[in-house]
Write an enzyme that holds these catalytic residues in place. Structure first.
Site, mmCIF file in Angstrom:
data_model
loop_
_atom_site.group_PDB
_atom_site.id
_atom_site.type_symbol
_atom_site.label_atom_id
_atom_site.label_comp_id
_atom_site.label_asym_id
_atom_site.label_seq_id
_atom_site.Cartn_x
_atom_site.Cartn_y
_atom_site.Cartn_z
ATOM 1 N N ASP A 11 0.839 -1.203 0.000
ATOM 2 C CA ASP A 11 0.000 0.000 0.000
ATOM 3 C C ASP A 11 0.871 1.249 0.000
ATOM 4 O O ASP A 11 2.098 1.177 -0.126
ATOM 5 C CB ASP A 11 -0.979 -0.027 1.184
ATOM 6 C CG ASP A 11 -0.261 -0.061 2.536
ATOM 7 O OD1 ASP A 11 0.945 0.267 2.617
ATOM 8 O OD2 ASP A 11 -0.919 -0.418 3.523
ATOM 9 N N GLN A 12 0.257 2.389 0.157
ATOM 10 C CA GLN A 12 0.956 3.673 0.129
ATOM 11 C C GLN A 12 2.012 3.776 1.236
ATOM 12 O O GLN A 12 2.981 4.496 1.102
ATOM 13 C CB GLN A 12 -0.072 4.801 0.280
ATOM 14 C CG GLN A 12 0.506 6.180 0.142
ATOM 15 C CD GLN A 12 -0.581 7.245 0.201
ATOM 16 O OE1 GLN A 12 -1.751 6.934 0.342
ATOM 17 N NE2 GLN A 12 -0.186 8.491 0.098
#
Length: 130
Positions: A11-12
């Site tokens: 994810d980010q």
């Protein structure tokens, strides 16, 4: 079994996205079944599907891109219409990243409960940990 965390699974924040743990459980489950002579494809040919009825996950330590993930899978319980698989996912260091329990139910293609085929029940029962 072992897999590497792919970039697309992060994810980010650079951590493995939580949804991927269920995918890794499925990978562990289908591999275990196949290695012991139980094929999802063959079950479906026999008119039996195994939908997930319950999924429990506990996250303990984050996984990151390119990290080697070790997935330990075992059968916790087998009943006439239910199988419970358990999982332990470890980081390269050996630290537990997550644990899980997934309950599958035996159904026909329309979703009605049916008994597991006897050969499948016997094969999976032999894998159950006491």
């Amino acid at each position: 079994m072992e897999v590497r965390v792919r970039y697309a699974e992060t994810d980010q924040m650079g951590r493995a996205h939580h949804a991927n743990y269920l995918v890794w459980c499925e990978l562990g489950r289908t591999t275990l079944m196949r290695e012991h002579g139980v094929s999802y494809a063959r079950l479906e040919e026999e008119g039996v599907i195994l939908p997930v009825a319950r999924a429990e996950l506990e996250y303990r330590a984050p996984l990151v891109y390119d990290e080697l993930l070790r997935i330990e899978t075992w059968v916790e319980r087998v009943r006439s219409r239910e199988i419970v698989f358990a999982y332990r996912m470890r980081r390269e260091t050996g630290a537990v990243a997550a644990t899980a329990r997934i309950t599958l139910v035996s159904a026909d293609p329309e979703g009605r409960p049916v008994r597991l085929p006897e050969a499948t029940r016997v094969a999976l029962s032999a894998l159950a940990r006491a």
